[in-house]
Design a protein around this motif. Sequence first.
Motif, PDB file in Angstrom:
ATOM      1  N   TRP A  29      -6.249  -3.675   1.397  1.00 42.52           N
ATOM      2  CA  TRP A  29      -5.116  -4.143   0.839  1.00 42.52           C
ATOM      3  C   TRP A  29      -4.700  -5.594   1.156  1.00 42.52           C
ATOM      4  CZ3 TRP A  29      -3.036  -0.983  -2.478  1.00 42.52           C
ATOM      5  CH2 TRP A  29      -3.543   0.391  -2.583  1.00 42.52           C
ATOM      6  N   LYS A  56       1.054   4.067  -3.184  1.00 45.32           N
ATOM      7  CA  LYS A  56       0.947   5.578  -3.204  1.00 45.32           C
ATOM      8  C   LYS A  56       1.940   6.408  -3.367  1.00 45.32           C
ATOM      9  CE  LYS A  56      -2.386   4.353   0.883  1.00 45.32           C
ATOM     10  NZ  LYS A  56      -2.700   4.431   2.005  1.00 45.32           N
ATOM     11  N   ARG A  57       3.234   5.819  -3.783  1.00 42.73           N
ATOM     12  CA  ARG A  57       4.233   6.673  -4.446  1.00 42.73           C
ATOM     13  C   ARG A  57       3.882   7.113  -6.082  1.00 42.73           C
ATOM     14  NH1 ARG A  57       8.720   4.851  -1.460  1.00 42.73           N
ATOM     15  NH2 ARG A  57       8.022   4.748   0.626  1.00 42.73           N
ATOM     16  N   ALA A 104       0.787  -1.276   0.105  1.00 38.16           N
ATOM     17  CA  ALA A 104      -0.064  -0.058   0.009  1.00 38.16           C
ATOM     18  C   ALA A 104       0.934   1.125   0.043  1.00 38.16           C
ATOM     19  CB  ALA A 104      -1.000  -0.006   1.094  1.00 38.16           C
ATOM     20  N   ALA A 105       1.907   1.151   0.865  1.00 42.10           N
ATOM     21  CA  ALA A 105       2.887   2.364   1.036  1.00 42.10           C
ATOM     22  C   ALA A 105       3.499   2.770  -0.488  1.00 42.10           C
ATOM     23  CB  ALA A 105       3.886   2.346   2.102  1.00 42.10           C
ATOM     24  N   GLU A 139      -7.903   0.760   6.449  1.00 43.11           N
ATOM     25  CA  GLU A 139      -7.727   0.252   4.980  1.00 43.11           C
ATOM     26  C   GLU A 139      -7.355  -1.068   4.822  1.00 43.11           C
ATOM     27  OE1 GLU A 139      -5.908   2.968   2.479  1.00 43.11           O
ATOM     28  OE2 GLU A 139      -7.171   4.728   3.181  1.00 43.11           O
ATOM     29  N   GLY A 183       0.150   2.323  -9.484  1.00 40.69           N
ATOM     30  CA  GLY A 183       0.891   1.514  -8.627  1.00 40.69           C
ATOM     31  C   GLY A 183       0.422  -0.018  -8.656  1.00 40.69           C
ATOM     32  N   ASP A 196       9.285   6.448   5.790  1.00 42.66           N
ATOM     33  CA  ASP A 196       7.945   6.756   5.486  1.00 42.66           C
ATOM     34  C   ASP A 196       7.352   5.888   6.417  1.00 42.66           C
ATOM     35  OD1 ASP A 196       5.398   6.993   4.734  1.00 42.66           O
ATOM     36  OD2 ASP A 196       5.541   5.664   2.816  1.00 42.66           O
ATOM     37  N   SER A 218      -1.037   7.530  -9.567  1.00 40.26           N
ATOM     38  CA  SER A 218      -2.420   7.179  -9.117  1.00 40.26           C
ATOM     39  C   SER A 218      -2.240   5.628  -8.875  1.00 40.26           C
ATOM     40  CB  SER A 218      -3.351   7.114 -10.397  1.00 40.26           C
ATOM     41  OG  SER A 218      -2.732   6.270 -11.347  1.00 40.26           O
ATOM     42  N   GLU A 219      -3.482   5.431  -7.746  1.00 42.13           N
ATOM     43  CA  GLU A 219      -3.480   4.186  -7.424  1.00 42.13           C
ATOM     44  C   GLU A 219      -3.403   3.220  -8.403  1.00 42.13           C
ATOM     45  OE1 GLU A 219      -6.915   1.597  -4.946  1.00 42.13           O
ATOM     46  OE2 GLU A 219      -6.135   3.275  -3.903  1.00 42.13           O
TER      47      GLU A 219
END
Length: 358
Positions: free
Chosen positions: A345, A207-208, A203-204, A341, A215, A331, A211-212
Motif C-alpha cells: 500500500w 476495501k469499501r 487501503a481502508a 501489507e 477502489g 473501522d 473490488s480492489e
Amino acid sequence: MHSTRTDRRSTRYTLRLAAAALVSLAAAAPAFAQSTIADLAKYDGADRMEKLIAGAKQEGTLTIYTSTPVDDINAITDAFTKKYGIKVDVWRGSSEDLLTRGVTETKAGRYTADVYETDGPGLEALTREQMLQPVSSPTFKQLMPQAVQDHNNWVGTRLNVMTSAYNTNLVDASSVPKTWTDFLDPQWKGKLGVEAEDYDWMAAIVKRFPSEQEGLDFFRKLVSTNGLSVRSGHTLLTNLVASGEVPLSMTVYEYKAQQLKADGAPVDWFGISPIPSRVNGIGVSAHATHPNAALLLQEFEMTDAQAILVKRGFTATNLTLFPLPKGVSLDVIDSKVVLDEGKKWQDLFEKIVLQQQK
C-alpha cells in the motif's frame, strides 16, 4: 558481668527473632515483587490490583518508551505518579526511533524500557520481535474488541479517528461529501488535501469498493481530475484547513479538528461511516526490570487515564467508561494487516498519489 552476659544473650535472642521475622516477612510480603514478569502478567486473582500496587511501590519507578506527544504523555504520567507515588522516566521519539532503540537495546542485552507505548503497527512489530509480555487482565473485558489482540502482547488504549475537515468560511456544510465518490464532484477541483503518509487510510477506503481495482481506479480518477494537495503532518494539515490554504482535507485527526473548532477557528469535521481509525496502545516489556509498576501503568491507561485521553480529544477504547456516541461506526485499521501489507500500500500510495504531485 552476669547482667552484661544476660543483656548480650537477650540482644542476640532478640536479633535472631527479628531475623526470623524478616525471613517470614520476606516470604509473604514481597508477594509479586520477586515473581517473574510471566507470573505477574498471567495472575488474574481478585487481589491482582492490590498486589500490583504493593509491588510497584517497592520498585518505586519505571521507564516508558513512547511516541505519544509530550503534553499527552505528561498528562498521563503525572496523574499516575500523583495517584501511586511512582516515578516515571520518559523517553520519547518517533514510532520508528522507538522501534530501533528498543530492538537495538534488547539485542545487546540492555533492558531499559519497562513499557512501550506507540501505534498499533509498532507494537505489533515489537510483538514479532518477542519483546512484549502477554498479559491477562480482567480490564480487557471493558475494551472494544478491536483493542484487545488475540496474543495479548499489547492493548489499544485510544484511537486516532481519521475524519475529513473543512474551512467553514469556504465550504458550506450542506455540500460536504456524503460518500467517497462525492469527492469526484468538479466543485472540489483544487480544494482537496491529504496527509503524505496515509497509505493505510487509502487501503481502508479501497476495501469499501466492490473490488480492489474499482477502489484504486477511484483514487486514480480523484487525483487526475480534482487533484490532491499532499502535506506532511496531520496537525499541519488541520491548521492549513483553518487558514483556508486547504479548503477541505480528506484526512485529519478528529481530535485536532475538534480542538481548533473549540478554540474558535473556522473548522468543522465530518466522517463517512465506518470512519477509519488508527489504534495506539501500550505493551509491557518481556524484560521489564520494574514489572509490577509496568503492569500497573498498563492498568492505569485502560482505566483512569481514559478520562484524561478523552479530555485531550482522543477516542477511548474502554467502552464501559466511554461508550461511542450513538450512530458512530468506526473501522479500526488492523495493525497486523498494516505490517503484512504495508509495503504494497505504500507503493500504491506513492505511485497514485505522491508521484502525481511532482
